[in-house]
Structures are given as structure tokens and as C-alpha cells.
Design an enzyme around this catalytic site. Sequence first.
Site, mmCIF file in Angstrom:
data_model
loop_
_atom_site.group_PDB
_atom_site.id
_atom_site.type_symbol
_atom_site.label_atom_id
_atom_site.label_comp_id
_atom_site.label_asym_id
_atom_site.label_seq_id
_atom_site.Cartn_x
_atom_site.Cartn_y
_atom_site.Cartn_z
ATOM 1 N N CYS A 67 1.041 -1.152 -0.142
ATOM 2 C CA CYS A 67 0.036 0.057 0.045
ATOM 3 C C CYS A 67 0.892 1.190 -0.031
ATOM 4 O O CYS A 67 1.837 1.283 0.701
ATOM 5 C CB CYS A 67 -0.874 -0.098 1.234
ATOM 6 N N CYS A 71 0.454 4.749 6.913
ATOM 7 C CA CYS A 71 -0.095 4.686 8.238
ATOM 8 C C CYS A 71 0.866 3.849 9.100
ATOM 9 O O CYS A 71 1.209 2.789 9.149
ATOM 10 C CB CYS A 71 -1.533 3.617 8.097
ATOM 11 N N CYS A 74 0.410 0.349 10.337
ATOM 12 C CA CYS A 74 0.116 -0.841 9.338
ATOM 13 C C CYS A 74 1.223 -1.345 8.790
ATOM 14 O O CYS A 74 2.294 -0.794 8.138
ATOM 15 C CB CYS A 74 -0.778 -0.098 8.185
ATOM 16 N N CYS A 111 -16.454 -9.401 5.998
ATOM 17 C CA CYS A 111 -15.639 -8.198 5.730
ATOM 18 C C CYS A 111 -14.435 -8.462 4.740
ATOM 19 O O CYS A 111 -13.515 -9.370 5.226
ATOM 20 C CB CYS A 111 -15.169 -7.634 7.113
ATOM 21 N N CYS A 142 -19.232 -6.549 3.758
ATOM 22 C CA CYS A 142 -18.599 -5.281 4.366
ATOM 23 C C CYS A 142 -17.175 -5.133 3.457
ATOM 24 O O CYS A 142 -16.816 -6.166 3.422
ATOM 25 C CB CYS A 142 -18.317 -5.043 5.721
ATOM 26 N N CYS A 202 -19.244 1.398 8.945
ATOM 27 C CA CYS A 202 -18.516 0.772 10.142
ATOM 28 C C CYS A 202 -17.416 1.734 10.191
ATOM 29 O O CYS A 202 -16.585 2.236 9.243
ATOM 30 C CB CYS A 202 -18.028 -0.488 9.459
ATOM 31 N N ARG A 274 -17.406 -2.906 18.076
ATOM 32 C CA ARG A 274 -16.745 -4.286 18.171
ATOM 33 C C ARG A 274 -15.425 -4.011 18.595
ATOM 34 O O ARG A 274 -14.454 -3.398 18.399
ATOM 35 C CB ARG A 274 -16.620 -4.402 16.543
HETATM 36 S S1 SF4 Z 1 -4.070 1.127 6.888
HETATM 37 FE FE1 SF4 Z 1 -2.459 -0.157 5.478
HETATM 38 S S2 SF4 Z 1 -3.546 -0.739 4.024
HETATM 39 FE FE2 SF4 Z 1 -4.924 0.692 4.795
HETATM 40 S S3 SF4 Z 1 -4.337 2.869 3.951
HETATM 41 FE FE3 SF4 Z 1 -3.245 2.545 5.647
HETATM 42 S S4 SF4 Z 1 -1.222 1.586 4.967
HETATM 43 FE FE4 SF4 Z 1 -2.577 1.217 3.402
#
Ligand code: SF4
Length: 338
Positions: A67, A71, A74, A111, A142, A202, A274
Site C-alpha cells: 500500500c 499509516c 500498518c 468483511c 462489508c 462501519c 466491535r
Molecule cells: S491502513 Fe495499511 S492498507 Fe490501509 S491505507 Fe493505511 S497503509 Fe494502506
Amino acid sequence: MTTTQSVQLSEITPHPSVEYWSVCKVEALYETPFLELIYRAAQVHREHFNPQAIQLSTLMSIKTGGCPEDCGYCPQSARYQTGVQNQQLLDVDEVIAKAKIAKSRGAGRFCMGAAWRGPKPKDMEKVTQIIKAVKDLGLETCGTFGLLQDGMAEELKEAGLDYYNHNLDTAPENYHEVISTRRFDDRLSTLGKVRKAGLKVCCGGIVGMNETRKERAGLIASLANLDPQPESVPINQLVKVEGTPLAEAEDLDWTEFVRTIAVARITMPKSYVRLSAGRQGMTEEMQAMCFMAGANSIFYGDKLLVTGNPEEDGDQLLMAKLDLEPETEENRKVLEIE
Ligand code: SF4
């Protein structure tokens, strides 16, 4: 607690559908004596739900890793070395095979998550085929696919998507500390598109990312002030993954997590709250306390996208010990969100 404080506490338990939740008011809830807070959250829970019924959702990653977003929590971000194996968007058959297993094990909702900043127009054909096929199995559907371009929410709805997951992640004032590739307002914009298309929402967040209590209150206030409030509110405890910027985040005391569940329940009385990521690191006693504090939904299955989740057998055992049962049409007692 003094009588004056009691009066003040009763004043800050408004009917959220008609009252705005300021960060201060949510903070005041957090400051309620712990057992009193749990008791009040349990009362609110019983007004709107059958406290013995737990909604079970299964989460599957349909496109993993690589990705472009950053984040800080993540392991699927391409910017961090976390050992996650990238996987392109799966074929319909692979997803259906997993959805059938989830259904046979009692999941009511399936999901699907894709590690994208957002889907590209060329992805939509396959994504909508997957949604149609899962929906045809009789499961609620979802999707969590990131930021949506105009018209995409309508396409997803048309394909049979019931819920769109799009978390607010953290408080607006803390957002830039965790993510720099998008803004809090981008999230709100996609949530607006999702609501406009008639999808259920959600939307929750993550705690334990070095935020202050005030920032936790800011996250809950932001969620509670969504109008209408989200039907589902996943509250995640950070799972620290080596290689991510938050791998060394300070531990959050378990009582603070349970308080967050209780505060979410009180401020969003008709939403499913949740217990999401991080459950693997929680004791049975802590999970029981979360259910007491109003959590009434869990992710079920041994994986959450790419991080671990308790074994299904362990979940069944815990639910049996606590006399909890999977939510069904028959045992559901829920008022629709107006
Ligand atoms: S949480 Fe992870 S998968 Fe989702 S947008 Fe952020 S970096 Fe990408």
C-alpha cells in the site's frame, strides 16, 4: 464521588442522537469512576441490545500489502519492512471458498479488506463481482477499500455491499502524527459518499498509539458526532508490528481500553461496538469486561488482514463460559439508527 459530581455525571449522559458530544464531555465520561462507568455502559447496552448476543464478523484480506499510504500502525504499507507478502486482488472463487467456511462457522457478516489508498476504476469490476458472489451466499457484506472516488460507493451498493468500513483512525489533532499521506477530512469525505449512496457505515479507530486520553476522547467525540452515527464502531487496540513506526508505542493500560469501550457504548448507544484488533493480546477476563462495558461484536477467525486473532475454538470456549451466543435474527434486539 461527591453528590455534586453525581449530578454532573447524570447531566453528561445525554441522548446522543440529539446532543452534540464535545471532547470535554467525552473526557468527563472517561473520568467517571471505573466501575460506575462500566455499570452505566452496561445499562445503556441493555436498553438497545440483547447483552447475550454477540455479532460475529469474519475479515478477509482480498488484496494484501504494497500500500502506498504511510499509516504508522500498518504492516501493509509498502514503506515499512514488516515481512508481509504482497498479494494481488484475489479471484472470486478464492474469496467465495473462504466466505463459505466463515458462514458455516457462524459468521453473519463477511468483511473484505484491500490494501489500497483507494480502489482504481479498473479494480471495480472484480471487486463488485466478489461482493455480488458473497452476498449471494446470504451473508452481510462489508468492504474496506480506502478512499472512494465519486460514483464508487454507488457501484458498491449496487453490487450488494451492506457496510463500508472506513475508520477515523485517531483524533483529528493527532492524525498527522500517525499518517501523513492523507488528511482526517479525506476520511470524512469518503464517509459522506458512503452515506449518500445508502450504505451502512462501519467506522471506528485505534487506541494505544501514544495518544493522550484527551485525544482518545477526541476520537470518540468525532465518531459520536457523525450524523447519523455509524452502525458499527470497531475499537482497535494497536497491534505493534516490528518494522512499523509504532512498533515501540507505549502500552495502554487495560482499564483505559475498557473505559474506551464503555465510553463508545454510552456515546453511541445504538451502534454495534466491535472488539477488533488486539484481542489476541487480551486476557479472557479483560474481554469479559469489554463485553460488560458494551462491546457486542467481534472479529471471528484466526487472522485479521495480516495480524493474528484468537483461535475460533478459543472464542467459542470463551463465549460458552460467558453464556454468550452468536447474534441471529431471532435473538437480535436492536433499534435501527434513525
Ligand atoms: S491502513 Fe495499511 S492498507 Fe490501509 S491505507 Fe493505511 S497503509 Fe494502506
